[in-house]
Write a protein that holds these residues in place. Structure first.
Motif, PDB file in Angstrom:
ATOM      1  N   THR A 280       0.908  -1.260   0.059  1.00  0.00           N
ATOM      2  CA  THR A 280      -0.014   0.089   0.149  1.00  0.00           C
ATOM      3  C   THR A 280       0.930   1.129  -0.070  1.00  0.00           C
ATOM      4  O   THR A 280       1.264   1.707   1.005  1.00  0.00           O
ATOM      5  CB  THR A 280      -0.796   0.005   1.346  1.00  0.00           C
ATOM      6  N   LEU A 281       1.249   1.661  -1.197  1.00  0.00           N
ATOM      7  CA  LEU A 281       2.266   2.797  -1.158  1.00  0.00           C
ATOM      8  C   LEU A 281       2.094   3.955  -0.531  1.00  0.00           C
ATOM      9  O   LEU A 281       2.817   4.629  -0.090  1.00  0.00           O
ATOM     10  CB  LEU A 281       2.641   2.943  -2.874  1.00  0.00           C
ATOM     11  N   GLY A 282       0.754   4.214  -0.775  1.00  0.00           N
ATOM     12  CA  GLY A 282       0.181   5.466   0.124  1.00  0.00           C
ATOM     13  C   GLY A 282       0.568   5.527   1.455  1.00  0.00           C
ATOM     14  O   GLY A 282       1.209   6.600   2.185  1.00  0.00           O
ATOM     15  N   ASN A 283       0.365   4.626   2.376  1.00  0.00           N
ATOM     16  CA  ASN A 283       0.630   4.357   3.619  1.00  0.00           C
ATOM     17  C   ASN A 283       2.296   4.207   3.813  1.00  0.00           C
ATOM     18  O   ASN A 283       2.843   4.827   5.077  1.00  0.00           O
ATOM     19  CB  ASN A 283      -0.028   3.066   4.398  1.00  0.00           C
ATOM     20  N   PHE A 284       2.897   3.459   2.902  1.00  0.00           N
ATOM     21  CA  PHE A 284       4.030   3.233   3.083  1.00  0.00           C
ATOM     22  C   PHE A 284       5.003   4.615   2.962  1.00  0.00           C
ATOM     23  O   PHE A 284       5.850   4.960   3.908  1.00  0.00           O
ATOM     24  CB  PHE A 284       4.660   2.423   1.974  1.00  0.00           C
ATOM     25  N   ILE A 285       4.680   5.515   2.274  1.00  0.00           N
ATOM     26  CA  ILE A 285       5.464   6.790   1.891  1.00  0.00           C
ATOM     27  C   ILE A 285       4.908   7.961   3.071  1.00  0.00           C
ATOM     28  O   ILE A 285       5.745   8.704   3.306  1.00  0.00           O
ATOM     29  CB  ILE A 285       5.388   7.336   0.448  1.00  0.00           C
ATOM     30  N   LYS A 286       3.724   7.727   3.223  1.00  0.00           N
ATOM     31  CA  LYS A 286       3.322   8.461   4.590  1.00  0.00           C
ATOM     32  C   LYS A 286       4.146   8.187   5.830  1.00  0.00           C
ATOM     33  O   LYS A 286       4.471   9.248   6.594  1.00  0.00           O
ATOM     34  CB  LYS A 286       1.850   8.191   4.914  1.00  0.00           C
ATOM     35  N   ALA A 287       4.553   6.740   6.104  1.00  0.00           N
ATOM     36  CA  ALA A 287       5.013   6.277   7.084  1.00  0.00           C
ATOM     37  C   ALA A 287       6.456   6.894   6.952  1.00  0.00           C
ATOM     38  O   ALA A 287       7.124   7.408   8.113  1.00  0.00           O
ATOM     39  CB  ALA A 287       5.194   4.962   7.363  1.00  0.00           C
ATOM     40  N   VAL A 288       7.047   6.977   5.833  1.00  0.00           N
ATOM     41  CA  VAL A 288       8.618   7.470   5.818  1.00  0.00           C
ATOM     42  C   VAL A 288       8.665   8.901   6.047  1.00  0.00           C
ATOM     43  O   VAL A 288       9.458   9.442   6.755  1.00  0.00           O
ATOM     44  CB  VAL A 288       9.205   7.177   4.264  1.00  0.00           C
ATOM     45  N   PHE A 289       7.483   9.539   5.402  1.00  0.00           N
ATOM     46  CA  PHE A 289       7.539  11.135   5.770  1.00  0.00           C
ATOM     47  C   PHE A 289       7.360  11.515   7.310  1.00  0.00           C
ATOM     48  O   PHE A 289       7.830  12.451   7.669  1.00  0.00           O
ATOM     49  CB  PHE A 289       6.269  11.687   4.898  1.00  0.00           C
ATOM     50  N   GLU A 290       6.537  10.689   7.827  1.00  0.00           N
ATOM     51  CA  GLU A 290       6.222  10.966   9.256  1.00  0.00           C
ATOM     52  C   GLU A 290       7.684  10.640  10.131  1.00  0.00           C
ATOM     53  O   GLU A 290       8.017  11.307  10.847  1.00  0.00           O
ATOM     54  CB  GLU A 290       5.261   9.997  10.066  1.00  0.00           C
ATOM     55  N   ALA A 291       8.583   9.585   9.621  1.00  0.00           N
ATOM     56  CA  ALA A 291       9.823   9.273  10.232  1.00  0.00           C
ATOM     57  C   ALA A 291      10.688  10.378  10.182  1.00  0.00           C
ATOM     58  O   ALA A 291      11.200  11.029  10.856  1.00  0.00           O
ATOM     59  CB  ALA A 291      10.346   7.976   9.983  1.00  0.00           C
ATOM     60  N   LEU A 292      10.791  11.041   8.609  1.00  0.00           N
ATOM     61  CA  LEU A 292      11.620  12.152   8.700  1.00  0.00           C
ATOM     62  C   LEU A 292      11.270  13.430   9.331  1.00  0.00           C
ATOM     63  O   LEU A 292      12.097  14.151   9.837  1.00  0.00           O
ATOM     64  CB  LEU A 292      11.692  12.277   7.194  1.00  0.00           C
ATOM     65  N   SER A 293      10.009  13.462   9.626  1.00  0.00           N
ATOM     66  CA  SER A 293       9.516  14.717  10.312  1.00  0.00           C
ATOM     67  C   SER A 293       9.780  14.738  11.751  1.00  0.00           C
ATOM     68  O   SER A 293       9.911  15.613  12.116  1.00  0.00           O
ATOM     69  CB  SER A 293       7.836  14.796  10.166  1.00  0.00           C
ATOM     70  N   LYS A 294      10.170  13.375  12.114  1.00  0.00           N
ATOM     71  CA  LYS A 294      10.517  13.232  13.582  1.00  0.00           C
ATOM     72  C   LYS A 294      12.055  13.900  13.837  1.00  0.00           C
ATOM     73  O   LYS A 294      12.776  13.776  15.004  1.00  0.00           O
ATOM     74  CB  LYS A 294      10.221  11.917  14.205  1.00  0.00           C
ATOM     75  N   SER A 295      12.752  13.844  12.818  1.00  0.00           N
ATOM     76  CA  SER A 295      14.235  14.064  12.593  1.00  0.00           C
ATOM     77  C   SER A 295      14.759  15.338  13.547  1.00  0.00           C
ATOM     78  O   SER A 295      15.682  15.459  14.480  1.00  0.00           O
ATOM     79  CB  SER A 295      14.894  14.161  11.436  1.00  0.00           C
ATOM     80  N   TYR A 296      13.866  16.521  13.857  1.00  0.00           N
ATOM     81  CA  TYR A 296      13.832  17.612  14.590  1.00  0.00           C
ATOM     82  C   TYR A 296      13.329  17.497  15.938  1.00  0.00           C
ATOM     83  O   TYR A 296      13.338  18.429  16.546  1.00  0.00           O
ATOM     84  CB  TYR A 296      13.408  18.877  14.048  1.00  0.00           C
TER      85      TYR A 296
END
Length: 284
Positions: A227-243
């Motif tokens: 489910t690519l939509g959820n997959f890239i949303k999860a990656v985006f959420e992980a990146l947003s936690k970097s700060y």
């Protein structure tokens, strides 16, 4: 008696047809609703032509950015201000931004007349230098969905903190800590990697990590990543936690300054009286 029943029968058929007619009305309302939606979607198109002429901001932040009072997008991130107009991002990152359509999928809604199909577009934007955004939009036409998702991606753009795997030599090349993100059943874990490793990830997430400006990164994922939509949303959420992680190098005391709206409140009151365009243009 039978004759009268037969004579009475045709009206009954008409009555039976009446609900179908009502169904037609239902469909008509659906069409009317869709028509309204279409009108709404035509709005941005007109707006796009207007943008080519001149952008008239409708938020205080937009006005300050257009008038050159805010010098970089980092000033906006410092105060966690929501970006409501995609033109703000265009002004700061415009030429450097690259966009990629990650996926277009049909979604259906069951109506009295059958199914209503719309197209859902996932668009990622990034400058390959610490800024990445992800937008989702569903519309009747593919082009409209892509355009809407692109605007959504620009307004949702986030800063990505980069760091080192080992010694701090050269430019930051990977993420500073392990990060996790989740969406639906998908769980994604990003792990720092030594220089020269490259991005070890699936094609969808790899594109997003490259847009964020990472050179090296390990990834681990579980769940229904198809489910690519959820997959890239999860990656985006992980990146947003970097700060979001307070590393020791960020421990030094922060000297807070006034938020832009407060700092330039007199300017906004004087020049943009009543909220709209610049006051000088009003007498014309």
């Amino acid at each position: 008696g039978r004759d009268t029943r037969r004579r009475g029968h045709p009206p009954r058929v008409e009555m039976a047809d009446a609900p179908r007619g009502r169904g037609g009305f239902g469909r008509g309302f659906g069409d009317r609703g869709r028509g309204r939606g279409r009108g709404d979607r035509r709005g941005p198109r007109r707006g796009r032509n207007d943008d080519e002429k001149e952008w008239v901001p409708c938020t205080k932040l937009g006005r300050l950015v257009k008038d050159g009072k805010i010098k970089s997008i980092e000033q906006i991130y410092l105060f966690s201000l929501p970006i409501k107009e995609y033109q703000i991002v265009d002004i700061f990152l415009g030429p450097k931004l690259k966009d990629e359509v990650m996926k277009i999928m049909p979604v259906q809604k069951q109506t009295s007349a059958g199914q209503r199909t719309r197209f859902k577009a996932f668009v990622a934007v990034g400058d390959n230098d610490g800024h990445v955004g992800l937008g989702v939009k569903a519309a009747k036409e593919v082009a409209t969905a892509i355009r809407g998702a692109l605007m959504s991606a620009k307004t949702s753009i986030i800063p990505v903190r980069r760091g080192y795997w080992g010694n701090k030599i050269g430019q930051p090349h990977t993420i500073p800590t392990k990060l996790t993100g989740k969406c639906g059943s998908v769980r994604v874990r990003l792990v720092p990697a030594p220089r020269g490793t490259g991005i070890v990830a699936a094609p969808g997430s790899k594109k997003l990590l490259q847009m964020a400006g990472l050179s090296d990164c390990y990834t681990s994922s579980t769940g229904h990543t198809k489910t690519l939509g959820n997959f890239i949303k999860a990656v985006f959420e992980a990146l947003s936690k970097s700060y979001a992680f307070l590393a020791p190098e960020l421990w030094k005391e922060t000297r807070f300054s006034k938020p832009p709206q407060q700092e330039f409140t007199d300017y906004l009151a004087k020049v943009h009286k009543g909220g709209g365009a610049v006051q000088k243009q009003a007498p014309m």
